[in-house]
Write a protein that holds these residues in place. Structure first.
Motif, mmCIF file in Angstrom:
data_model
loop_
_atom_site.group_PDB
_atom_site.id
_atom_site.type_symbol
_atom_site.label_atom_id
_atom_site.label_comp_id
_atom_site.label_asym_id
_atom_site.label_seq_id
_atom_site.Cartn_x
_atom_site.Cartn_y
_atom_site.Cartn_z
ATOM 1 N N VAL A 255 32.529 29.963 14.503
ATOM 2 C CA VAL A 255 31.901 28.750 14.208
ATOM 3 C C VAL A 255 30.966 28.768 13.346
ATOM 4 O O VAL A 255 30.139 29.895 13.020
ATOM 5 C CB VAL A 255 31.838 27.662 15.560
ATOM 6 C CG1 VAL A 255 32.983 27.599 16.400
ATOM 7 C CG2 VAL A 255 30.712 28.216 16.081
ATOM 8 N N GLY A 256 30.731 27.630 12.539
ATOM 9 C CA GLY A 256 29.576 27.601 11.289
ATOM 10 C C GLY A 256 28.242 28.020 12.007
ATOM 11 O O GLY A 256 27.392 28.605 11.322
ATOM 12 N N ASN A 260 25.243 33.681 10.167
ATOM 13 C CA ASN A 260 24.146 33.959 9.225
ATOM 14 C C ASN A 260 24.451 34.427 7.911
ATOM 15 O O ASN A 260 24.860 35.536 7.645
ATOM 16 C CB ASN A 260 23.411 35.151 10.309
ATOM 17 C CG ASN A 260 21.969 35.360 9.358
ATOM 18 O OD1 ASN A 260 21.475 34.265 8.801
ATOM 19 N ND2 ASN A 260 21.408 36.419 9.644
ATOM 20 N N PRO A 261 24.200 33.362 6.911
ATOM 21 C CA PRO A 261 23.617 32.211 7.127
ATOM 22 C C PRO A 261 24.514 31.213 7.721
ATOM 23 O O PRO A 261 25.859 31.517 7.609
ATOM 24 C CB PRO A 261 23.269 31.710 5.734
ATOM 25 C CG PRO A 261 24.196 32.268 4.833
ATOM 26 C CD PRO A 261 24.408 33.684 5.419
ATOM 27 N N LYS A 262 24.126 30.019 8.519
ATOM 28 C CA LYS A 262 25.027 29.163 8.993
ATOM 29 C C LYS A 262 25.969 28.201 7.932
ATOM 30 O O LYS A 262 25.450 28.408 6.919
ATOM 31 C CB LYS A 262 24.122 27.985 9.599
ATOM 32 C CG LYS A 262 23.321 28.801 11.038
ATOM 33 C CD LYS A 262 22.668 27.777 11.561
ATOM 34 C CE LYS A 262 21.779 28.060 12.498
ATOM 35 N NZ LYS A 262 22.352 29.283 13.613
ATOM 36 N N VAL A 263 27.119 28.056 8.344
ATOM 37 C CA VAL A 263 28.070 27.441 7.530
ATOM 38 C C VAL A 263 28.477 26.000 7.944
ATOM 39 O O VAL A 263 28.944 25.834 8.936
ATOM 40 C CB VAL A 263 29.254 28.054 7.606
ATOM 41 C CG1 VAL A 263 30.347 27.501 6.507
ATOM 42 C CG2 VAL A 263 29.295 29.539 6.762
ATOM 43 N N TRP A 264 28.041 24.982 7.126
ATOM 44 C CA TRP A 264 27.969 23.610 7.466
ATOM 45 C C TRP A 264 29.149 22.946 6.589
ATOM 46 O O TRP A 264 29.390 23.222 5.512
ATOM 47 C CB TRP A 264 26.764 22.929 7.358
ATOM 48 C CG TRP A 264 25.750 23.315 8.640
ATOM 49 C CD1 TRP A 264 24.333 23.563 7.872
ATOM 50 C CD2 TRP A 264 25.404 23.554 9.646
ATOM 51 N NE1 TRP A 264 23.715 24.027 8.751
ATOM 52 C CE2 TRP A 264 24.349 24.288 9.945
ATOM 53 C CE3 TRP A 264 26.756 23.628 10.669
ATOM 54 C CZ2 TRP A 264 24.171 24.461 11.291
ATOM 55 C CZ3 TRP A 264 26.272 23.810 12.158
ATOM 56 C CH2 TRP A 264 24.945 24.506 12.209
ATOM 57 N N LEU A 265 30.041 22.152 7.073
ATOM 58 C CA LEU A 265 31.167 21.483 6.228
ATOM 59 C C LEU A 265 30.462 20.466 5.164
ATOM 60 O O LEU A 265 29.527 19.922 5.538
ATOM 61 C CB LEU A 265 31.885 20.515 7.331
ATOM 62 C CG LEU A 265 32.872 21.517 8.354
ATOM 63 C CD1 LEU A 265 33.361 20.367 9.074
ATOM 64 C CD2 LEU A 265 33.598 22.566 7.495
ATOM 65 N N LYS A 266 31.039 20.705 4.111
ATOM 66 C CA LYS A 266 30.606 19.636 2.995
ATOM 67 C C LYS A 266 31.687 19.103 2.387
ATOM 68 O O LYS A 266 32.928 19.358 2.457
ATOM 69 C CB LYS A 266 29.880 20.665 1.939
ATOM 70 C CG LYS A 266 30.530 21.725 1.252
ATOM 71 C CD LYS A 266 29.813 22.598 0.503
ATOM 72 C CE LYS A 266 30.756 23.484 -0.203
ATOM 73 N NZ LYS A 266 31.650 24.293 0.730
#
Length: 292
Positions: A255-256, A260-266
Motif C-alpha cells: 500500500v502507498g 518510501n517515499p509514500k504514494v498517495w492517490l492523485k
C-alpha cells in the motif's frame, strides 16, 4: 456462475457473465429476476436452479449483450453491512509498523462509499493522503449466527473484489478508522460476484493491484492470517450476518503508506485490482475539487 448488475440505455438488469457477454436474467423473466442481486441471494435456494435453466434455454437472444456495450454497476449497492478486516496479512502489518493481531481487527464501511466498475474514486477536499488496498470480499448467502468454523463455508454465496480506499491522514488523526475509511466512493466493488462453487479454495488466489500500470501489490490469499471460516465464525458470535452482507478480508503489502517515499492517490490515476478466478476491478481517480 458470475453474477452482475448492469444497465443499458433503457433498463437495469440482473445478469450472468459468460466470457465477453452478459445474459440478462431480467429480460428472460423479469418477475422472477428483478435487477437486484441482494434479492436474488436472499432467495438463492429457489432461484439458482431456475437461473441456470433459463441461461441454458436462452429463449430470447435479445437478452444477450456484449460487456463492452453495457454499464456494469455495483453488484450490491445497499448491503445491510460492509464489514472489513484490518491487518490480515503479516507483511502488511510489518509495513504499517503494527504487530500481527491475536484476533481479527474489525471496522465498517457504509453504503455511501460503494461505487462500481469504471466509476471514479473521489479524493475528498479535506484529505491529501488517500491510499489504495486490494481485498478479497466474501458475500454472505444466508443468515448466520453463532456458526462454527466448520460450518462457515455453508453460509458463503460467493466472492468479489473491493478496493478499500483509505484517507490515512483522517484515519490516524481521529484515533479510530470510520471517517478515513468510508468517505463517498471509498468502496469500489465488483465487477461481478462469483459463486463459491467456482472458487474451490479462496485461500489459494493470486491478488494484485496496479496503479497506472505499475504493480504495487502482488500476493496470494494463502498469506491471510485469519481465514474466511475463522472470520465468519468470529463475526457471527457477535452479530447476525445477513444475505448480501460483504466482508472484506484485508489487504496484502504494497500500500502507498508503506512505501518510501509514500504514494498517495492523485487526480488522473487509474487503479486495477485482479483476483484469480474472480476478475479485474478498474477505477479512475479524480480530485473532488476538480469536479466542482
Amino acid at each position: 456462475m458470475k453474477f452482475a448488475i448492469f444497465a443499458t440505455k433503457t433498463k437495469q438488469h440482473l445478469g450472468v457473465v459468460q466470457g465477453d457477454k452478459v445474459i440478462s436474467l431480467t429480460l428472460l423473466d423479469e418477475k422472477k429476476f428483478p435487477p437486484c442481486l441482494k434479492t436474488f441471494i436472499e432467495n438463492n435456494k429457489n432461484l439458482r436452479l431456475q437461473a441456470e435453466q433459463k441461461i441454458k434455454q436462452k429463449e430470447n437472444e435479445s437478452a444477450v449483450f456484449s460487456l463492452a456495450e453495457v454499464n456494469i454497476l455495483p453488484p450490491i449497492s445497499q448491503p445491510e453491512k460492509i464489514i472489513c478486516v484490518g491487518l490480515n496479512y503479516t507483511d502488511h502489518c510489518k509495513e504499517t509498523g503494527m504487530e500481527p493481531p491475536k484476533s481479527p481487527v474489525i471496522f465498517s464501511k457504509y453504503a455511501n462509499a460503494i461505487i462500481g466498475e469504471k466509476d471514479s474514486i473521489e479524493i475528498p477536499i479535506n484529505s491529501s493522503e488517500v491510499d489504495f488496498e486490494a481485498e478479497l470480499v466474501v458475500v454472505i448467502g444466508k443468515k448466520a449466527k453463532c456458526v462454527t468454523e466448520e460450518e462457515a463455508n455453508n453460509y458463503v454465496f460467493g466472492y468479489t473484489i473491493m478496493n478499500d480506499i483509505s484517507a490515512r491522514d483522517q484515519q490516524f488523526a481521529d484515533g479510530q478508522w470510520s471517517r478515513g475509511k468510508t468517505a463517498d466512493t471509498f468502496a469500489p466493488i465488483g465487477p461481478v460476484i462469483v459463486t463459491c462453487d467456482e472458487v474451490d479454495n479462496p485461500h489459494e488466489l493470486s491478488i494484485s493491484l496496479k496503479l497506472n500500470d505499475e504493480i504495487m501489490q502482488n500476493s496470494n490469499t494463502n498469506n491471510l492470517i485469519f481465514t474466511v471460516p475463522q472470520i465468519i465464525s468470529f463475526l457471527s458470535q457477535s452479530m447476525t450476518l445477513k444475505p448480501g452482507d460483504l466482508i472484506a478480508t484485508g489487504t496484502p503489502p504494497g500500500v502507498g503508506m508503506g512505501r518510501n517515499p509514500k504514494v498517495w492517490l492523485k487526480d488522473g490515476d487509474n487503479i486495477s485490482i485482479k483476483i484469480e478466478k474472480i476478475g479485474t476491478l478498474t477505477n479512475s481517480v479524480c480530485n473532488l475539487q476538480t469536479l466542482k
